[in-house]
Design a protein around this motif. Structure first.
Motif, short mmCIF file in Angstrom:
data_model
loop_
_atom_site.label_atom_id
_atom_site.label_comp_id
_atom_site.label_asym_id
_atom_site.label_seq_id
_atom_site.Cartn_x
_atom_site.Cartn_y
_atom_site.Cartn_z
N ALA A 245 0.79 -1.23 0.00
CA ALA A 245 0.00 0.00 0.00
C ALA A 245 0.82 1.28 0.00
CB ALA A 245 -0.95 0.00 1.19
N CYS A 246 2.04 1.22 0.50
CA CYS A 246 2.93 2.40 0.52
C CYS A 246 4.25 1.96 -0.10
CB CYS A 246 3.13 2.90 1.95
SG CYS A 246 1.59 3.20 2.86
N ALA A 247 4.23 1.66 -1.38
CA ALA A 247 5.24 0.81 -1.99
C ALA A 247 6.52 1.50 -2.44
CB ALA A 247 4.63 0.06 -3.19
N ALA A 248 6.45 2.75 -2.88
CA ALA A 248 7.62 3.38 -3.49
C ALA A 248 8.79 3.43 -2.49
CB ALA A 248 7.28 4.79 -3.96
N PRO A 249 10.02 3.17 -2.97
CA PRO A 249 10.43 2.97 -4.37
C PRO A 249 10.29 1.54 -4.89
CG PRO A 249 12.36 3.03 -2.98
CD PRO A 249 11.19 3.30 -2.07
N GLY A 250 9.79 0.61 -4.08
CA GLY A 250 9.45 -0.70 -4.61
C GLY A 250 10.20 -1.89 -4.07
N GLY A 251 11.10 -1.71 -3.12
CA GLY A 251 11.93 -2.82 -2.65
C GLY A 251 11.13 -4.00 -2.13
N LYS A 252 10.11 -3.74 -1.33
CA LYS A 252 9.32 -4.84 -0.78
C LYS A 252 8.43 -5.47 -1.84
CE LYS A 252 9.53 -3.06 3.92
NZ LYS A 252 10.50 -2.00 3.56
N THR A 253 7.95 -4.67 -2.77
CA THR A 253 7.19 -5.20 -3.90
C THR A 253 8.03 -6.19 -4.69
OG1 THR A 253 5.76 -3.26 -4.14
CG2 THR A 253 6.09 -4.61 -6.09
N PHE A 254 9.27 -5.81 -4.98
CA PHE A 254 10.15 -6.67 -5.78
C PHE A 254 10.47 -7.96 -5.04
CE2 PHE A 254 11.92 -2.32 -7.23
CZ PHE A 254 10.84 -2.12 -8.06
N LEU A 255 10.73 -7.87 -3.74
CA LEU A 255 11.02 -9.06 -2.96
C LEU A 255 9.81 -9.98 -2.92
CD1 LEU A 255 12.62 -10.85 -1.05
CD2 LEU A 255 12.00 -9.30 0.82
N ALA A 256 8.62 -9.42 -2.70
CA ALA A 256 7.41 -10.24 -2.67
C ALA A 256 7.21 -10.96 -4.00
CB ALA A 256 6.20 -9.36 -2.35
N ALA A 257 7.43 -10.26 -5.11
CA ALA A 257 7.27 -10.88 -6.42
C ALA A 257 8.24 -12.03 -6.62
CB ALA A 257 7.47 -9.82 -7.51
N GLN A 258 9.45 -11.88 -6.12
CA GLN A 258 10.43 -12.95 -6.26
C GLN A 258 10.07 -14.14 -5.39
OE1 GLN A 258 14.59 -11.47 -6.17
NE2 GLN A 258 13.75 -9.48 -6.73
N LEU A 259 9.61 -13.89 -4.16
CA LEU A 259 9.19 -14.99 -3.30
C LEU A 259 7.95 -15.68 -3.86
CD1 LEU A 259 9.69 -13.41 0.25
CD2 LEU A 259 11.22 -14.96 -0.98
N MET A 260 7.14 -14.94 -4.59
CA MET A 260 5.95 -15.51 -5.24
C MET A 260 6.29 -16.16 -6.58
SD MET A 260 3.42 -12.31 -4.28
CE MET A 260 2.12 -12.76 -5.44
N GLN A 261 7.59 -16.16 -6.93
CA GLN A 261 8.07 -16.75 -8.18
C GLN A 261 7.41 -16.10 -9.40
OE1 GLN A 261 7.84 -21.08 -7.94
NE2 GLN A 261 8.35 -21.02 -5.76
N ASN A 262 7.08 -14.83 -9.26
CA ASN A 262 6.47 -14.06 -10.35
C ASN A 262 5.13 -14.66 -10.79
OD1 ASN A 262 6.62 -11.74 -11.94
ND2 ASN A 262 7.48 -12.84 -13.69
N LYS A 263 4.41 -15.21 -9.81
CA LYS A 263 3.10 -15.82 -10.08
C LYS A 263 2.09 -15.25 -9.09
CE LYS A 263 5.27 -20.19 -11.49
NZ LYS A 263 5.45 -21.62 -11.14
#
Length: 419
Positions: A245-263
């Motif tokens: 919800a307060c994502a910028a600049p995106g570090g946690k978003t990117f980590l979550a996507a990798q842990l989710m295997q981009n799915k």
């Protein structure tokens, strides 16, 4: 432009309230093509002066006729940067620091200012072996923190722990990066594995990391180990729907996507429209295609998001007192300027609760050490929302099980930022 001039210009920009020093400095280094060791030197001087600004001024004033405040802002920063090199760095000859400072003053100011800088620094150079130590009885000078900051933490955690915190704030942080698990493994030069966080390495002597080929080609993302922990605690699985919800600049978003295997699906939001480009660019660079971005005030209800997510990350805006090693200028904030933050944090958390599916997960995190912004906010939230409870979780390495459902990571605990 030299590394020293880049550092001074960043310090002046910050002192005039125009920018964060790291944003200005990184932009200037890129614009001027300053890389490698020169970029590392500029960063070391800039952050070193911010970490030790009061101490540098204290030493300079010993050899200055008149008051420091009467000097031009650029002259003040030139003097402090030279003092930092001469007193706090051990690999730069004093004569080089003096010469470079005088030449820089000539180029930016005038000969009169250069004569003053020369006189002060030559007197300092002649006295280096007999300078008094920083005063133990004045922590504001010794550690370049405000009295307000020091008094607050002495009340909260005691004098001994506060001294360790001040020392940690003035230490030089390691550059920690996450290796992109969505790409084939590669060998990154000048790197060593993080001591307890898998998938992370520490880098040395590379200057501006965003200018390296490994960064540009999406093999790594800069992220402190502590900043990763809220996402790791959430254990996001492939296929879930996640809101950052307060994502910028995106570090946690990117980590979550990798842990989710981009799915799955991630909605990454920020109240500032212009900051969303960093998330878009970062996702493209890292090869992530499950992220949608949206400008959103996280404290204002959006009916379209009601009970729409398995996991909601509330990494809320905060005072930042846990990341002073990385953003040393935060130490100069007044407590009055941050007194309204807990109310904003509660309003965000209160609203985001409505976006969590029944049985879902809401993660609250900050990069501050202030109880008012941490337990103060979550305790108030739980007293209002009986449908939520704290849940135990497990973190990597020496941290282990967190049975209480909440934890504050101090910079003195594991060599990370405070979170």
């Amino acid at each position: 432009m030299t590394a020293r001039e880049a550092a001074v210009r960043a310090l002046v920009a910050f002192s005039q309230g125009n920018t964060w020093s790291d944003l200005f400095l990184n932009s200037l280094l890129t614009k001027e093509g300053i890389t490698g060791r020169d970029a590392a030197l500029a960063s070391r001087i800039c952050y070193g002066v911010l970490q030790n600004g009061t101490a540098c001024q204290w030493y300079a004033e010993m050899f200055l006729d008149g008051t420091f405040d009467r000097l031009q802002p650029v002259v003040r920063e030139i003097l402090k940067s030279a003092v930092y090199q001469m007193v706090f760095m051990d690999k730069i000859p004093a004569r080089a620091a003096v010469s470079e400072a005088v030449e820089l003053t000539k180029n930016i100011c005038n000969k009169g200012a250069a004569s003053l800088v020369n006189a002060v620094l030559r007197k300092l150079s002649a006295s280096l072996d007999k300078l008094p130590p920083l005063p133990d009885d004045d922590l504001t000078i010794k550690y370049s923190h405000s009295k307000e900051f020091i008094d607050y933490f002495i009340r909260k955690i005691g004098r001994e722990k506060t001294l360790k915190l001040l020392e940690a704030d003035n230490s030089i942080p390691e550059l920690t990066v996450r290796v992109n698990s969505l790409k084939p493994p590669i060998e990154i030069p000048n790197s060593t594995p993080h001591p307890w966080l898998e998938g992370y390495v520490n880098l040395e002597g590379i200057g501006n990391v965003s200018e390296t080929e490994w960064y540009k080609n999406g093999y790594l993302t800069v992220q402190d180990a502590a900043a990763a922990l809220p996402v790791i605690a959430a254990e996001p699985e492939p296929g879930i729907r996640l809101l950052d919800a307060c994502a910028a600049p995106g570090g946690k978003t990117f980590l979550a996507a990798q842990l989710m295997q981009n799915k799955g699906y991630i909605l990454a939001c920020d109240i500032h429209q212009h900051k969303l480009k960093h998330i878009i660019e970062g996702s493209q660079r890292l090869g992530i295609d499950i992220v949608e971005v949206k400008a959103m005030d996280a404290s204002t209800f959006d009916e379209n998001l009601h009970e729409a997510f398995d996991t909601v990350l509330a990494d809320v805006p905060c005072s930042g007192l846990g990341v002073i090693r990385k953003k040393p200028e935060i130490r100069y904030k007044s407590f009055e300027s941050i007194s309204s933050i807990p109310k904003k944090q509660f309003n965000i958390l209160d609203n985001l609760a409505s976006y969590v599916k029944p049985g879902g997960l809401l993660i609250y995190s900050t990069c501050t050490l202030m109880e008012e912004e941490n337990e103060g906010v979550t305790d108030r939230f739980l007293s209002k929302h009986s449908e939520f409870t704290r849940e135990a979780f497990t973190l990597p390495g020496p941290i282990g099980n967190v049975d209480s459902g909440h934890i504050t990571i101090w910079p003195t605990d594991f060599g990370t930022d405070g979170f």
